[in-house]
Design a protein around this motif. Structure first.
Motif, PDB file in Angstrom:
ATOM      1  N   GLU A  71       6.560   9.466  -3.825  1.00 14.85           N
ATOM      2  CA  GLU A  71       5.548   9.540  -4.890  1.00 14.85           C
ATOM      3  C   GLU A  71       5.984   8.856  -6.181  1.00 14.85           C
ATOM      4  N   SER A  72       7.271   8.483  -6.291  1.00 20.07           N
ATOM      5  CA  SER A  72       7.693   7.728  -7.470  1.00 20.07           C
ATOM      6  C   SER A  72       7.137   6.307  -7.437  1.00 20.07           C
ATOM      7  N   ASP A  73       6.710   5.844  -6.258  1.00 21.03           N
ATOM      8  CA  ASP A  73       6.070   4.541  -6.130  1.00 21.03           C
ATOM      9  C   ASP A  73       4.638   4.618  -6.643  1.00 21.03           C
ATOM     10  N   VAL A  74       4.177   3.578  -7.328  1.00 20.37           N
ATOM     11  CA  VAL A  74       2.873   3.638  -7.992  1.00 20.37           C
ATOM     12  C   VAL A  74       1.722   3.768  -6.997  1.00 20.37           C
ATOM     13  N   ALA A  75       1.793   3.074  -5.851  1.00 18.83           N
ATOM     14  CA  ALA A  75       0.708   3.160  -4.874  1.00 18.83           C
ATOM     15  C   ALA A  75       0.668   4.534  -4.224  1.00 18.83           C
ATOM     16  N   VAL A  76       1.837   5.079  -3.881  1.00 17.87           N
ATOM     17  CA  VAL A  76       1.894   6.411  -3.279  1.00 17.87           C
ATOM     18  C   VAL A  76       1.442   7.464  -4.291  1.00 17.87           C
ATOM     19  N   ALA A  77       1.850   7.296  -5.553  1.00 18.90           N
ATOM     20  CA  ALA A  77       1.431   8.228  -6.598  1.00 18.90           C
ATOM     21  C   ALA A  77      -0.089   8.247  -6.746  1.00 18.90           C
ATOM     22  N   ALA A  78      -0.697   7.070  -6.747  1.00 17.17           N
ATOM     23  CA  ALA A  78      -2.156   6.993  -6.857  1.00 17.17           C
ATOM     24  C   ALA A  78      -2.822   7.637  -5.644  1.00 17.17           C
ATOM     25  N   ALA A  79      -2.257   7.399  -4.450  1.00 18.31           N
ATOM     26  CA  ALA A  79      -2.793   8.028  -3.243  1.00 18.31           C
ATOM     27  C   ALA A  79      -2.659   9.547  -3.320  1.00 18.31           C
ATOM     28  N   SER A  80      -1.565  10.019  -3.886  1.00 20.35           N
ATOM     29  CA  SER A  80      -1.350  11.454  -4.049  1.00 20.35           C
ATOM     30  C   SER A  80      -2.455  12.084  -4.899  1.00 20.35           C
ATOM     31  N   ILE A  81      -2.820  11.409  -5.980  1.00 21.26           N
ATOM     32  CA  ILE A  81      -3.873  11.909  -6.862  1.00 21.26           C
ATOM     33  C   ILE A  81      -5.234  11.908  -6.154  1.00 21.26           C
ATOM     34  N   LEU A  82      -5.574  10.804  -5.473  1.00 25.36           N
ATOM     35  CA  LEU A  82      -6.870  10.726  -4.805  1.00 25.36           C
ATOM     36  C   LEU A  82      -6.987  11.765  -3.696  1.00 25.36           C
ATOM     37  N   ALA A  83      -5.894  11.999  -2.965  1.00 26.16           N
ATOM     38  CA  ALA A  83      -5.919  13.005  -1.905  1.00 26.16           C
ATOM     39  C   ALA A  83      -6.096  14.405  -2.492  1.00 26.16           C
ATOM     40  N   ARG A  84      -5.370  14.669  -3.562  1.00 24.74           N
ATOM     41  CA  ARG A  84      -5.466  15.994  -4.187  1.00 24.74           C
ATOM     42  C   ARG A  84      -6.871  16.234  -4.748  1.00 24.74           C
ATOM     43  N   GLY A 130       0.828  -1.196   0.000  1.00 21.58           N
ATOM     44  CA  GLY A 130       0.000   0.000   0.000  1.00 21.58           C
ATOM     45  C   GLY A 130       0.862   1.244   0.000  1.00 21.58           C
ATOM     46  N   GLY A 131       0.253   2.368  -0.345  1.00 14.00           N
ATOM     47  CA  GLY A 131       0.950   3.645  -0.316  1.00 14.00           C
ATOM     48  C   GLY A 131       0.027   4.719   0.199  1.00 14.00           C
ATOM     49  N   THR A 132       0.567   5.671   0.950  1.00 10.41           N
ATOM     50  CA  THR A 132      -0.248   6.777   1.459  1.00 10.41           C
ATOM     51  C   THR A 132       0.374   8.115   1.097  1.00 10.41           C
ATOM     52  N   ASP A 133      -0.473   9.097   0.946  1.00  8.50           N
ATOM     53  CA  ASP A 133      -0.011  10.468   0.719  1.00  8.50           C
ATOM     54  C   ASP A 133      -1.114  11.418   1.147  1.00  8.50           C
ATOM     55  N   GLU A 134      -0.745  12.694   1.336  1.00  5.36           N
ATOM     56  CA  GLU A 134      -1.730  13.668   1.819  1.00  5.36           C
ATOM     57  C   GLU A 134      -1.751  14.905   0.933  1.00  5.36           C
ATOM     58  N   SER A 135      -2.811  15.682   1.088  1.00  4.10           N
ATOM     59  CA  SER A 135      -2.944  16.954   0.376  1.00  4.10           C
ATOM     60  C   SER A 135      -3.562  17.964   1.332  1.00  4.10           C
ATOM     61  N   GLY A 136      -3.039  19.183   1.297  1.00  7.49           N
ATOM     62  CA  GLY A 136      -3.623  20.251   2.095  1.00  7.49           C
ATOM     63  C   GLY A 136      -2.842  20.658   3.323  1.00  7.49           C
ATOM     64  N   LYS A 137      -1.740  19.966   3.626  1.00  5.81           N
ATOM     65  CA  LYS A 137      -1.052  20.284   4.884  1.00  5.81           C
ATOM     66  C   LYS A 137      -0.393  21.666   4.853  1.00  5.81           C
ATOM     67  N   GLY A 138      -0.054  22.160   3.669  1.00  2.57           N
ATOM     68  CA  GLY A 138       0.567  23.476   3.577  1.00  2.57           C
ATOM     69  C   GLY A 138      -0.388  24.582   3.188  1.00  2.57           C
ATOM     70  N   ASP A 139      -1.692  24.283   3.194  1.00  7.32           N
ATOM     71  CA  ASP A 139      -2.712  25.251   2.765  1.00  7.32           C
ATOM     72  C   ASP A 139      -3.482  25.784   3.969  1.00  7.32           C
ATOM     73  N   PHE A 140      -3.514  27.094   4.119  1.00  4.66           N
ATOM     74  CA  PHE A 140      -4.255  27.708   5.223  1.00  4.66           C
ATOM     75  C   PHE A 140      -5.738  27.376   5.125  1.00  4.66           C
TER      76      PHE A 140
END
Length: 307
Positions: A234-247, A97-107
């Motif tokens: 994010e070069s990993d395919v699972a993390v990359a996919a998680a990056s897209i879904l989070a965004r 599995g891979g995890t990633d987040e979006s929004g941590k640097g956004d006020f």
């Protein structure tokens, strides 16, 4: 390979097809040492140098889009951009599995954490759908399109955790540290994914703090897996996919908040964010930020200082 620099092999036939296509698109051509041609497009922020040796170099902010959405599907007919060396060499992706987040640097807006499961059968489908580091995709429509393809490729094998501003602020007040909050969110996304894919043996995330933070936040199921953190995961395919879904979920939630408040909420924490923040403050008072922003940001103190 990087998001703004890419080197690949190209045949003479492919080179002729590429040159014809770029001339038809109105690109600017010039000469370069040891090269058949150099072509650039200011609008797309890309420069291409096709060397006589068969090597080709692509540079510029638009490299990712140019390679992924034009060069590979129309000229080389091979999808290699964004793959790890193992994937490009045809080595099977082991289940993980891979995890990633979006929004941590956004006020403004929520924090979103996604987890995706990938294996030898689904990894090529995820790459074909366009899974990549979401920071390399500029357009919202492209993010939505890629996310739809990812969900179709792995139904029931992903999870998305949404911390809207009220919940985010409550958790931050309880935890008191951003890295610990991130660890909590990644752990929840992992646990949710493991409920869907209980046999997943390993999870990879981008490195944002001590690995013990995530492991300490995991519950019984999550503590049985191998947990890895890497820089630029994010070069990993699972993390990359998680990056897209989070965004994608972050963008959706930002659009909802913008519609509710009647103003387009900008990303980040720069001058435009402060400008919009002052407008909201004048119209609604300081309490408005509790429902749309992350209150531990310095931006909040600057906007509400003295109120």
């Amino acid at each position: 390979m990087s998001d703004t620099h890419y080197v690949c092999e190209i045949t003479q036939e492919q080179k002729k097809s590429l040159e014809a296509a770029l001339r038809e698109k109105g690109w600017d051509f010039s000469s370069a040492p040891y090269a058949d041609f150099r072509a650039s497009c200011q609008r797309d922020h890309v420069m291409v140098i096709a060397y006589t040796s068969g090597k080709m170099v692509i540079q510029g902010r638009g490299t990712s889009d140019f390679v992924r959405f034009f060069l590979e599907p129309e000229i080389t007919k091979k999808a290699l951009f964004g793959y790890t060396q193992e994937e490009a060499a045809g080595i099977e992706v082991t289940p993980h599995g891979g995890t990633d987040e979006s929004g941590k640097g956004d006020f403004f807006g929520p924090l979103i954490i996604a987890a995706v499961y990938a294996d030898a059968s689904t990894a090529p489908l995820l790459r074909a759908a366009g899974a990549c580091d979401s920071k390399t995709v500029s357009g919202e429509k492209q993010i939505i399109r890629i996310a739809e393809g990812i969900r179709l490729a792995i139904p029931g094998q992903y999870s998305v955790v949404t911390l809207n501003p009220p919940a985010y602020n409550r958790l931050y007040n309880q935890i008191g540290n951003l890295n610990r909050l991130l660890a909590w969110g990644h752990a929840r996304a992992m646990e949710n994914m493991l409920e869907l894919v209980p046999d997943c043996p390993r999870v990879l995330s981008d490195k944002f703090g001590n690995e013990r933070l995530i492991r300490g936040a995991l519950m019984e199921r999550g503590r049985r897996i191998q947990l890895d953190q890497e820089v630029r995961a994010e070069s990993d395919v699972a993390v990359a996919a998680a990056s897209i879904l989070a965004r994608e979920m972050f963008l959706r939630k930002m659009n909802e908040l913008s519609a509710t408040l009647g103003v387009t909420l900008p990303r980040g924490a720069g001058p435009m964010v402060k400008q919009i923040g002052r407008q909201l403050l004048e119209k609604h008072g300081p309490q408005v930020f509790e429902s749309c922003a992350k209150l531990h940001f310095k931006t909040y103190q600057e906007l509400t200082n003295g109120l």
